[in-house]
Design an enzyme around this catalytic site. Structure first.
Site, PDB file in Angstrom:
ATOM      1  N   LYS A  43       8.012  39.469 -29.375  1.00  0.00           N
ATOM      2  CA  LYS A  43       9.274  38.735 -29.271  1.00  0.00           C
ATOM      3  C   LYS A  43      10.310  39.296 -30.229  1.00  0.00           C
ATOM      4  O   LYS A  43      11.475  39.449 -29.877  1.00  0.00           O
ATOM      5  CB  LYS A  43       9.068  37.241 -29.561  1.00  0.00           C
ATOM      6  CG  LYS A  43       8.459  36.488 -28.386  1.00  0.00           C
ATOM      7  CD  LYS A  43       8.498  34.991 -28.608  1.00  0.00           C
ATOM      8  CE  LYS A  43       7.741  34.261 -27.504  1.00  0.00           C
ATOM      9  NZ  LYS A  43       7.581  32.835 -27.772  1.00  0.00           N
ATOM     10  N   LYS A  85       2.104  39.393 -16.963  1.00  0.00           N
ATOM     11  CA  LYS A  85       1.890  37.964 -16.746  1.00  0.00           C
ATOM     12  C   LYS A  85       3.170  37.311 -16.224  1.00  0.00           C
ATOM     13  O   LYS A  85       4.278  37.740 -16.574  1.00  0.00           O
ATOM     14  CB  LYS A  85       1.412  37.278 -18.034  1.00  0.00           C
ATOM     15  CG  LYS A  85       2.481  37.107 -19.090  1.00  0.00           C
ATOM     16  CD  LYS A  85       2.055  36.123 -20.193  1.00  0.00           C
ATOM     17  CE  LYS A  85       3.183  36.049 -21.215  1.00  0.00           C
ATOM     18  NZ  LYS A  85       2.938  35.188 -22.337  1.00  0.00           N
ATOM     19  N   LYS A 103       8.708  33.146 -17.912  1.00  0.00           N
ATOM     20  CA  LYS A 103      10.125  32.885 -17.655  1.00  0.00           C
ATOM     21  C   LYS A 103      11.006  33.973 -18.242  1.00  0.00           C
ATOM     22  O   LYS A 103      12.112  34.193 -17.798  1.00  0.00           O
ATOM     23  CB  LYS A 103      10.544  31.505 -18.171  1.00  0.00           C
ATOM     24  CG  LYS A 103      10.205  31.248 -19.618  1.00  0.00           C
ATOM     25  CD  LYS A 103       9.709  29.824 -19.818  1.00  0.00           C
ATOM     26  CE  LYS A 103       8.936  29.742 -21.113  1.00  0.00           C
ATOM     27  NZ  LYS A 103       7.942  28.697 -21.145  1.00  0.00           N
TER      28      LYS A 103
HETATM   29  P1  TYM Z   1       3.856  28.047 -23.407  1.00  0.00           P
HETATM   30  O1  TYM Z   1       4.795  26.884 -23.431  1.00  0.00           O
HETATM   31  O2  TYM Z   1       4.440  29.409 -23.422  1.00  0.00           O
HETATM   32  O3  TYM Z   1       2.909  27.979 -22.157  1.00  0.00           O
HETATM   33  C1  TYM Z   1       2.237  26.794 -21.788  1.00  0.00           C
HETATM   34  C2  TYM Z   1       0.853  27.110 -21.264  1.00  0.00           C
HETATM   35  O4  TYM Z   1       0.908  27.942 -20.105  1.00  0.00           O
HETATM   36  C3  TYM Z   1       0.031  29.055 -20.261  1.00  0.00           C
HETATM   37  N1  TYM Z   1       0.594  30.205 -19.530  1.00  0.00           N
HETATM   38  C4  TYM Z   1      -0.074  30.914 -18.614  1.00  0.00           C
HETATM   39  N2  TYM Z   1      -1.327  30.830 -18.132  1.00  0.00           N
HETATM   40  C5  TYM Z   1      -1.697  31.708 -17.175  1.00  0.00           C
HETATM   41  N3  TYM Z   1      -0.871  32.664 -16.684  1.00  0.00           N
HETATM   42  C6  TYM Z   1       0.390  32.799 -17.126  1.00  0.00           C
HETATM   43  N4  TYM Z   1       1.181  33.729 -16.614  1.00  0.00           N
HETATM   44  C7  TYM Z   1       0.833  31.905 -18.141  1.00  0.00           C
HETATM   45  N5  TYM Z   1       2.014  31.740 -18.809  1.00  0.00           N
HETATM   46  C8  TYM Z   1       1.842  30.703 -19.645  1.00  0.00           C
HETATM   47  C9  TYM Z   1      -0.010  29.286 -21.763  1.00  0.00           C
HETATM   48  O5  TYM Z   1      -1.151  30.015 -22.139  1.00  0.00           O
HETATM   49  C10 TYM Z   1      -0.026  27.874 -22.280  1.00  0.00           C
HETATM   50  O6  TYM Z   1      -1.324  27.332 -22.236  1.00  0.00           O
HETATM   51  N6  TYM Z   1       2.299  28.265 -28.139  1.00  0.00           N
HETATM   52  C11 TYM Z   1       2.143  27.558 -26.880  1.00  0.00           C
HETATM   53  C12 TYM Z   1       2.486  26.083 -26.990  1.00  0.00           C
HETATM   54  C13 TYM Z   1       1.734  25.344 -28.021  1.00  0.00           C
HETATM   55  C14 TYM Z   1       0.360  24.963 -27.977  1.00  0.00           C
HETATM   56  C15 TYM Z   1       0.129  24.230 -29.171  1.00  0.00           C
HETATM   57  C16 TYM Z   1      -0.658  25.158 -27.052  1.00  0.00           C
HETATM   58  C17 TYM Z   1       2.232  24.868 -29.199  1.00  0.00           C
HETATM   59  N7  TYM Z   1       1.276  24.199 -29.865  1.00  0.00           N
HETATM   60  C18 TYM Z   1      -1.144  23.702 -29.464  1.00  0.00           C
HETATM   61  C19 TYM Z   1      -1.918  24.637 -27.345  1.00  0.00           C
HETATM   62  C20 TYM Z   1      -2.143  23.919 -28.536  1.00  0.00           C
HETATM   63  C21 TYM Z   1       3.090  28.163 -25.879  1.00  0.00           C
HETATM   64  O7  TYM Z   1       4.090  28.764 -26.208  1.00  0.00           O
HETATM   65  O8  TYM Z   1       2.800  27.909 -24.592  1.00  0.00           O
END
Ligand code: TYM
Length: 340
Positions: free
Chosen positions: A116, A200, A203
């Site tokens: 990022k 992957k 967005k």
């Molecule tokens: P975030 O908001 O980017 O994504 C949310 C969830 O979606 C999953 N994900 C995917 N899974 C499969 N294929 C894809 N292309 C794909 N894109 C996104 C992510 O793995 C995630 O599970 N850091 C985390 C948010 C967070 C969190 C936490 C998660 C903050 N605190 C504590 C678990 C526990 C994040 O940015 O996810």
């Protein structure tokens, strides 16, 4: 809610008006399944979203929209807690404590930060983006979480959460923290972009055409699937190396339709890519339509939604306070008289 059940925690950032199919199949589907046997807590992590400097009104609206999509997907507020991260101040408090247990080099190795910050350049990067995984560890450790259902891209962050939990137990004594296990389902851990099927779905990637959003117009969903990039050759076969496009479509199909990939390959023997895409487009639209309708109902009743979120925050905060007090005590912070 039985307190004997093991705990699940997970979260998503409110960084878009709609979740995408990767968020849905990679994580949300498992959230819904796990709430049967686990004491589940799910959060919209708005403090994390601040790291990308969102427009204030947009952040507020996306926070509600994200929560609405959790509920529409089947997260049941009668069984699971759903809340907004900033409503439970213990998250920011524990993040500070954990930051003093995190090595600078350790945080510097996080690949998502490296990616990022490389994109926006050092001057566009903020310290919050750097300490982001520490806040994520706080989210998880606050609830003595056993299991964290996420997609593959969160694996490294979870590793840090585990290391921090172990470190707390070593330095502050056993029972300081629960070491969380990742719950990553191989088949859906990484859903790929439809235009660039080796990346992957995300967005921030691609031009948007490779992205399937849960709340978008079904016609647009169908169009994106029908114009998905496929591979040379004509045979419908699963092979991520040589046929990433078709393989990616087969994975999505299998996840929403229940047929195994082998079964799908057999069913499409002798057929063309076009057949697969048309059928998949219909299947995805049929699958997403009720979720979309349900999410729109929640979005159009913000008062009901806010009540669910308030109740979730109240209950989550009570759990979080207990953990924070335990850790504050163990590190030697003086307890104020009014809390004794
Ligand atoms: P975030 O908001 O980017 O994504 C949310 C969830 O979606 C999953 N994900 C995917 N899974 C499969 N294929 C894809 N292309 C794909 N894109 C996104 C992510 O793995 C995630 O599970 N850091 C985390 C948010 C967070 C969190 C936490 C998660 C903050 N605190 C504590 C678990 C526990 C994040 O940015 O996810």
């Amino acid at each position: 809610m039985g307190c004997m059940k093991p705990r699940v925690f997970s979260a998503m950032q409110p960084t878009s008006d709609s979740l995408h199919l990767g968020n849905y199949l990679g994580a949300l589907v498992n959230w819904v399944a796990l709430q049967e046997d686990y004491d589940a807590i799910y959060s919209v992590v708005d403090l994390h979203a601040l790291t990308v400097s969102p427009e204030p009104e947009q952040l507020r609206s996306r926070t509600r929209r994200t929560a609405a999509q959790f509920l529409a997907a089947g997260v049941d507020p009668a069984r699971s807690l759903v809340f907004v991260q900033s409503h439970v101040p213990e998250h920011a408090e524990l993040a500070w404590l954990l930051s003093t247990f995190t090595g600078f080099g350790e945080a510097s190795r996080m690949t998502q930060f490296k990616d990022k910050s490389a994109k926006v350049g050092e001057s566009g990067t903020n310290v919050g983006l750097f300490t982001y995984p520490v806040l994520m560890a706080a989210d998880i450790l606050l609830y003595d979480t056993d299991l964290v259902p996420v997609g593959e891209d969160q694996r490294q962050h979870l590793e840090l959460s585990r290391d921090l939990a172990e470190r707390l137990n070593t330095r502050l004594g056993e029972g300081s923290a629960t070491v969380p296990e990742p719950y990553i389902v191989k088949e859906t851990a990484k859903i790929y972009d439809l235009q660039e099927p080796t990346k992957k779905m995300s967005k921030s990637a691609s031009n948007g055409k490779g992205l399937i959003e849960i709340l978008e117009d079904p016609k647009k969903v169908a169009k994106s699937i029908k114009s998905a990039v496929t591979d040379t050759g004509a045979e419908i076969r699963f092979d991520r190396e040589t046929k990433p496009g078709v393989s990616s479509l087969l994975s999505i199909y299998s996840a929403i339709d229940g047929r195994s990939i082998e079964q799908l390959v057999e069913d499409y023997q002798g057929k063309m890519y076009g057949h697969l895409k048309v059928d998949l487009a219909d299947a995805v639209v049929a699958y997403l339509t009720p979720i979309r309708d349900n999410a729109m109902e929640w979005i159009e009743s913000p008062d009901s939604l806010d009540s669910v979120l308030d109740e979730g925050a109240t209950k989550a905060s009570a759990i979080a306070r207990g953990t924070l007090e335990r850790l504050y005590d163990r590190v030697g912070l003086l307890k104020p008289q009014r809390w004794r």
